[in-house]
Design a protein around this motif. Structure first.
Motif, short mmCIF file in Angstrom:
data_model
loop_
_atom_site.label_atom_id
_atom_site.label_comp_id
_atom_site.label_asym_id
_atom_site.label_seq_id
_atom_site.Cartn_x
_atom_site.Cartn_y
_atom_site.Cartn_z
N UNK A 202 0.82 -1.22 0.00
CA UNK A 202 0.00 0.00 0.00
C UNK A 202 0.85 1.27 0.00
N UNK A 258 -5.57 -7.13 -9.41
CA UNK A 258 -4.72 -7.79 -10.40
C UNK A 258 -3.78 -6.78 -11.06
N UNK A 260 -1.77 -5.53 -14.63
CA UNK A 260 -1.89 -5.55 -16.08
C UNK A 260 -0.68 -4.83 -16.65
N UNK F 149 -10.48 -5.43 -20.35
CA UNK F 149 -9.12 -5.69 -20.83
C UNK F 149 -8.75 -4.73 -21.97
N UNK F 152 -8.05 -1.41 -20.43
CA UNK F 152 -6.76 -1.42 -19.72
C UNK F 152 -5.62 -1.16 -20.70
N UNK F 164 -0.35 -1.54 -14.53
CA UNK F 164 -1.58 -1.09 -13.90
C UNK F 164 -1.94 -2.08 -12.80
N UNK F 165 -2.63 -1.60 -11.80
CA UNK F 165 -3.25 -2.47 -10.80
C UNK F 165 -4.74 -2.22 -10.92
N UNK F 166 -5.54 -3.26 -10.82
CA UNK F 166 -6.97 -3.03 -11.05
C UNK F 166 -7.83 -4.10 -10.38
N UNK F 167 -9.09 -3.76 -10.25
CA UNK F 167 -10.10 -4.74 -9.86
C UNK F 167 -11.14 -4.79 -10.98
N UNK F 168 -11.52 -6.01 -11.30
CA UNK F 168 -12.56 -6.20 -12.31
C UNK F 168 -13.91 -6.17 -11.62
N UNK F 202 -2.74 5.49 -6.32
CA UNK F 202 -2.49 5.32 -4.89
C UNK F 202 -3.63 4.57 -4.19
N UNK F 204 -5.55 1.81 -2.13
CA UNK F 204 -5.18 0.93 -1.04
C UNK F 204 -6.01 -0.36 -1.05
N UNK F 205 -5.53 -1.36 -0.31
CA UNK F 205 -6.14 -2.69 -0.25
C UNK F 205 -7.65 -2.63 -0.06
N UNK F 208 -9.58 -1.33 -3.08
CA UNK F 208 -9.80 -2.31 -4.13
C UNK F 208 -10.99 -3.21 -3.78
N UNK F 209 -11.07 -3.62 -2.51
CA UNK F 209 -12.17 -4.49 -2.08
C UNK F 209 -13.51 -3.75 -2.11
N UNK F 212 -14.66 -3.92 -5.64
CA UNK F 212 -15.19 -5.27 -5.91
C UNK F 212 -16.59 -5.38 -5.34
N UNK F 213 -16.76 -4.90 -4.14
CA UNK F 213 -18.03 -4.98 -3.43
C UNK F 213 -19.10 -4.16 -4.13
#
Lengths: 260, 260, 260, 260, 260, 260
Positions: A202, A258, A260, F149, F152, F164-168, F202, F204-205, F208-209, F212-213
């Protein structure tokens, strides 16, 4: 005689004593009943909704997690929020929830010791021990001198990360500090301990630049990947303490983020 | 088409709009799910454990109360506390909880209007109206001039109190202010409205002395007895709005406090 | 040689040392002059206006009370407020005012010891002693096992209460905690001390329910009736220390609150 | 019909409306009784003990001052403090105390207008007017262009100061801001108004240096000497409003501070 | 080997250890670089712009002052403020800035000891020593009994003040407390130490009256004049420690405030 | 006539008015002098030490950046910190520093409009406009419906991100919100605007959740890569306003963070 939630709470608190937690943290029995008899325990990094559902589907009476079910104390428990949905789901199925968070980070043999060992560090020590017996947040240890790139490979492979973000501090890797989860604020502590490299998660923009400025290799290996290795260790300790229980690690909880 | 918790919440909020509540208060849907279909509603002054159990035993999907299920936001939901036991019991049986507290006190036709009417006051008015349409906490109204003792009898009989505590302010009763529950802090407001008598509850030692000092008759008729008369009124409004529902007032919730 | 206000203050502070007070409290010489010679001392629970007048009419140079003359520090001293009227009356007649409040509650032999003895408790102890010599707020002690009704009769008779308010916790009376005045916040402390019954005053609705919930008999015997028994004891101690003084308990100060 | 304290308070508040005061200030009737009939009023800058005594010796029923009798709300009224001694002395003699402080500074015709006029300023204006009718703290006005030394002589003579402390800002005197008492914090406001010179009091070391830095002539003429000229003006207004009263300015109150 | 800023900082901190400072103070190296070699040091009471310029003109690499260069932490460093101008000037010329403020006031041999000695006090002591070795703010000492006027002459002459402001407490001068700069808040501490006279600076109106009320001679000798005598002492200590350096006291820094 | 720092500041403030900034932010002229003539301006995302050095080496008199030179107001300006080193370097070379931060984020045509345009969004709007003319933080706009995708790939290529960092979130990409830098806290605002996808940095964990939620695609494209595209736009505007100046974008400032 039946094992109860209270028995397992006592065991968790012997592994990660509550006094080791940060003042702002919330740990212990956050949902349910001390007297509930337990036959199945689900262990997971997070008490998210799908973990609660997995526990219910499996017939567990207890979940044991690292992160707390409740962080901001809620003014209502409804399905408008994911925390509310989790609590309602647990209550509906009579499942209790125990967690050990920053106390598990700090305790000997806890999150950061497991992380250090997983990364192959040797002569592992606390960077800033307190109390007797000693506990503390960060750990540091030594590796055979190697290039940063070589160490990045080790981190990625041993933790199973989909990717790393890092700053090259311009030094070979010899002494490494580790802090699972969001520990980048401990960067100076890591330097004071003589470390050339710091593995945490983080990390924010300005913290990467601070590392560059201070000349320390800073590696963001992901919150999940730096903390999840402790779950099997925790599960094993619970299983050893309660041989009659079924203790299982969540099968469907993995990082949602994830690369990419 | 099924009636849902959301439908009933909307109705409760039309009776007692949330913007009429005090800033520190907690009202609305405090537990459960907006989408739950409802066939039975239990109405009660308090969402205490035995009320939750009564709802579960009766098969209700919703309780509607005056006092909030959650006041201090909890850091855990366990059976160590009565609030935790209540929430767990509701969740286990899929029962939602709605409340209207200080908004029900303040709304026209709410707690304090019911109390005023119950005590036989005439020309009932808000002592300090605000907003448009007007709402406010205390009500005042007139009675035929009578001795304090005579009025005490009326209060005791109409509210069904086991006893009263009072200060004799040295005046006959002609204009009466009412504030169900803990409203003694409104004493000066009652005097400013020209009242000689004030009926409220939870009065403390120094407040009785303030009344003596100010020369106002102050009557503590009990928190339960000054607010509970509103429950049948609230139940009737819900029943009228949803004729297909079974709406019932709690049968076993009465004040635990007794006089000797 | 004349006895002065300072001499009597020193005596009061030996009976109830100021360090035993709560941090928010106000005790000691709250009005007047240390050097005033004293011949007559009026003792009363409260320094209310009629007590000040009684002192002036009798020719006292000093009042000694339990409750403080000044609690909220005033921005003005006028006859718009009862506190202002009391201070002006005292100053006009050159009367000083001393009080011992929570320090008198806590000191050995103080308010709560007197209350315990008055109620006939045996083996009286502090529930939570601190310091050396020990002091503390609540007291607990034992009675011969009896029904709650039987004990209620004792409380009412020995304290001379016009009435009691109580919750039946469902247990016979065997071990009793006492806290004169507004001490219901100490309910858990009373339970921790193993008490089945708690006598205090100014109990609010939710506190009665907490008692019901916890299964403890809770008795509200009135603020005045639980603290006033200490006044003769205090007066006697002052008289013993200063045999040449006239020490008298207020003849017209009694509780303004009545039961109906 | 008798003039009462309330009548005179109303007059003072018409001269210096309370809403013009600073939020931290304490003004109005700070001691005594609104209903007291008044025949003699003593006016003084401060309600210090010797002023209270002068009022008592003269037989006044009221003092009217600039500074407040009570600033920090007191937890006790005893002769251990000079405030306590003043209040006790007033109460003993049935003397009330009224004051107008920052509201008198700000009001048109108040402290700072009197100071401006006394110093011979022309085209006097508020530097930062607010409200309608306008009020504000500082005043500025013009003088015939002169050397600073020349203006210093004027200040010293017209105010009767024993000495002045000043910084030479390096400019001739043409436009002057004034703020009686401790107003050095308004230095930038004075500059923004185009002033080359600022007369105030209680100036501290760093404020003199700020003036030097900003290039403004800063003159500390003393707290007493910059505010006391308003007392005769205030007394005259009261006398005009109540011709039947004896209104007198304190004869023995003068500044205790001297120059050497 | 070159003397660096770090070497001189270490020396200053041995003279005035940082732990002796007040919690709100800012001391030490406030501008520049520890590694800069130093050949010339300018010592002055204040780091004002003209002192910075004098240092630059002389070719100094370091200024050592009593007052801090930065007090309120700045959100910008521009020439809109005198602090900004000072910092920019120092940086442009590579000059570092060290200061010792309240630590120099408190340390043995510091500001207040120098002031006591300069005024000729004997048997000089700290009024309220703390720590081991002891340090503290005020000093007190004795003089041959004399009239206040006589002592005023001494103060004015030995400190070279252009004028004094004072209150006559009504006592001859025998025991004197001193506190250079703004120390009038220590008046009661001076009285507790048995002093009849207190020499300090920046005294405000109400503080002069407090002195009058308490019966203590209070002398405001000026902030600059009570602290500047320490500068030659500090310069001499630095010169002694670093004989190879050129150490000079500012030639153009004197008080901007004058008397008239 | 020479262009000065003040002229350029005025231009920057017309591009990004200061009233558009967040309350906690620090913008404008943070170092130097308004009157300095300028011939060369270096533009960069950050005022880090190497950027200051590049400006000095090139002979610039001014740097214009996005991030502020000073964020936490410093108690000292020394080479112990990177901020101190930057300020000292600028001052030594007489270079001023201007920045526009959250005001540049919010202004029409600023950071987030540039980001939206760079990513090819159409019908770009503010998600929550305020003021007149309107400004606001986030932007949203539409793209031809595509897989996550596919989008992205667009993000990575157009911004030149190393990763990249991402959540689908489980939805195709149709409506996209953007917030350069640390804007993940605006996730609900993005959803309220009907967006299925949010690009920021930037993250944070737990954020991301949350994504998703909530079922939103969340993409962390890096703080540097989401903000740096605005630098050429800003430079071009300055160049257009001041054709006689040399305006250049930093050649050596790039993100220190890398992916592995």
């Amino acid at each position: 005689m039946m094992t109860t939630v209270a028995d397992i709470l006592k065991c968790v608190e012997s592994i990660a004593p509550p006094y080791m937690k940060e003042s702002w943290d919330n740990v212990g029995l956050l949902c349910g009943s001390r007297n509930t008899p337990v036959t199945k325990v689900l262990v997971a990094l997070d008490p998210f909704e799908q973990v609660c559902r997995e526990a219910a589907d499996w017939g567990a009476e207890l979940i044991v997690t690292h992160h707390p079910l409740i962080f901001q104390a809620p003014k209502s428990i409804t399905d408008d929020t994911s925390v509310g949905r989790g609590i309602m789901l647990l209550c509906r199925h009579g499942i209790s929830a125990i967690n050990a968070h920053t106390n598990l980070d700090c305790t000997p043999g806890g999150v950061n010791d497991v992380l250090a060992v997983t990364l192959g560090l040797e002569h592992v020590q606390m960077t800033r021990p307190q109390g007797d017996p000693a506990y503390g947040l960060l750990r540091c240890g030594e590796v055979a001198e190697q290039s940063l790139e070589c160490f990045l490979t080790t981190v990625k492979e041993t933790l199973g990360c989909p990717g790393l973000r890092y700053v090259d501090g311009g030094k070979p890797v010899r002494k490494v500090a580790v802090g699972g989860g969001s520990c980048a604020g401990g960067m100076l502590e890591a330097m004071d301990a003589g470390c050339d490299t710091f593995v945490t998660a983080d990390v924010k923009y300005n913290q990467f630049w601070d590392a560059q400025d201070l000349g320390i290799n800073l590696i963001d290996a992901g919150h999940f990947y730096t903390e999840n290795p402790t779950m099997p260790v925790l599960a094993a300790k619970l299983q050893a303490a309660f041989p009659g229980l079924e203790v299982k690690i969540s099968e469907n909880h993995r990082d949602c983020m994830k690369f990419y």
